[in-house]
Motif scaffolding. Structure first.
Motif, short mmCIF file in Angstrom:
data_model
loop_
_atom_site.label_atom_id
_atom_site.label_comp_id
_atom_site.label_asym_id
_atom_site.label_seq_id
_atom_site.Cartn_x
_atom_site.Cartn_y
_atom_site.Cartn_z
N ASN A 1 8.33 8.55 6.21
CA ASN A 1 8.17 7.17 5.39
C ASN A 1 6.70 7.16 4.69
O ASN A 1 5.88 6.48 4.62
CB ASN A 1 8.01 6.03 6.40
CG ASN A 1 8.31 4.73 5.67
OD1 ASN A 1 8.72 4.79 4.71
ND2 ASN A 1 8.15 3.73 6.28
N VAL A 2 6.67 7.97 3.57
CA VAL A 2 5.56 8.17 2.89
C VAL A 2 6.14 8.09 1.17
O VAL A 2 7.25 8.40 0.97
CB VAL A 2 4.60 9.35 2.60
CG1 VAL A 2 4.33 9.37 4.20
CG2 VAL A 2 5.60 10.64 2.48
N ASP A 3 5.15 7.68 0.30
CA ASP A 3 5.42 7.62 -1.13
C ASP A 3 5.18 8.94 -1.78
O ASP A 3 5.63 9.03 -2.88
CB ASP A 3 4.67 6.42 -1.84
CG ASP A 3 4.96 5.14 -1.12
OD1 ASP A 3 5.97 4.59 -0.97
OD2 ASP A 3 4.11 4.62 -0.35
N GLY A 4 4.29 9.61 -1.49
CA GLY A 4 4.07 10.92 -2.07
C GLY A 4 3.34 11.90 -1.21
O GLY A 4 3.08 11.83 0.12
N MET B 1 0.94 -1.23 0.00
CA MET B 1 0.03 -0.19 -0.01
C MET B 1 1.01 1.43 -0.05
O MET B 1 1.74 1.34 0.83
CB MET B 1 -0.78 0.12 1.39
CG MET B 1 -1.88 1.26 1.44
SD MET B 1 -2.57 1.47 2.79
CE MET B 1 -3.74 0.14 2.92
N GLN B 2 0.61 2.24 -0.70
CA GLN B 2 1.10 3.32 -0.89
C GLN B 2 0.52 4.37 -0.04
O GLN B 2 -0.52 4.74 -0.02
CB GLN B 2 1.26 4.06 -2.29
CG GLN B 2 2.09 3.15 -3.22
CD GLN B 2 2.60 3.73 -4.46
OE1 GLN B 2 1.61 4.44 -4.93
NE2 GLN B 2 3.83 3.29 -4.96
N LEU B 3 1.30 5.59 0.68
CA LEU B 3 0.80 6.48 1.44
C LEU B 3 1.22 7.79 0.84
O LEU B 3 2.35 8.00 0.50
CB LEU B 3 1.37 6.41 2.79
CG LEU B 3 0.71 5.26 3.61
CD1 LEU B 3 1.46 5.73 5.20
CD2 LEU B 3 -0.58 5.81 4.08
N ALA B 4 0.31 8.68 1.14
CA ALA B 4 0.70 10.10 0.58
C ALA B 4 0.33 11.08 1.90
O ALA B 4 -0.66 10.62 2.42
CB ALA B 4 0.02 10.57 -0.59
N ASN C 1 12.31 11.85 -4.33
CA ASN C 1 11.53 10.51 -4.54
C ASN C 1 10.30 10.34 -3.96
O ASN C 1 9.60 9.42 -3.56
CB ASN C 1 12.33 9.28 -4.06
CG ASN C 1 13.78 9.23 -4.77
OD1 ASN C 1 13.94 9.30 -5.82
ND2 ASN C 1 14.77 9.05 -3.64
N THR D 1 6.06 11.24 -5.41
CA THR D 1 4.86 11.71 -6.31
C THR D 1 3.67 12.51 -5.73
O THR D 1 4.03 12.53 -4.37
CB THR D 1 4.24 10.40 -6.62
OG1 THR D 1 3.43 9.73 -5.50
CG2 THR D 1 5.35 9.20 -7.48
#
Length: 113
Positions: free
Chosen positions: A33-36, A1-4, A64, A66
């Motif tokens: 510690n998030v992806d976006g 799962m991705q987190l923003a 890095n 989004t």
């Protein structure tokens, strides 16, 4: 799962007072510690147009991250039809902003009535 992450605690500094720049928030968020990052259409640093959108997208990518979603707050519940028409025009621009930022989603808060 991705987190923003969304900067709820920093909306006034990012959208009203200018006490925080988008660069500062992105750099702070890059330590999480998030992806976006979820952006808001009212960020002061995005108001100058498409070149600012490109810069913000690149700055996030440099860390890095989004920008999968843009949140916006048109008022589609206003009783004046011409006001609502202007809100539709703004919303179309925010959808363009979403695309330019690389987002797939435009979250719309449709009014307070």
């Amino acid at each position: 799962m991705q987190l923003a992450a969304f900067p709820k605690a920093f909306l006034d500094p990012l959208c009203k007072t200018g006490e925080m720049t988008l660069r500062q928030w992105i750099e702070m968020a890059a330590t999480l510690n998030v992806d976006g990052l979820e952006f808001y259409s009212g960020f002061l640093d995005l108001q100058s147009g498409e070149s600012a959108w490109s810069e913000a997208k690149q700055l996030a990518a440099d860390h890095n991250l989004t920008i999968p979603m843009l949140c916006c707050s048109p008022d589609f519940t206003h009783p004046d039809p011409s006001f609502r028409e202007e809100q539709i025009r703004l919303e179309k621009g925010w959808i363009d902003m979403t695309v330019a930022l690389g987002g797939s989603y435009c979250r719309v808060l449709s009014g307070q009535r």
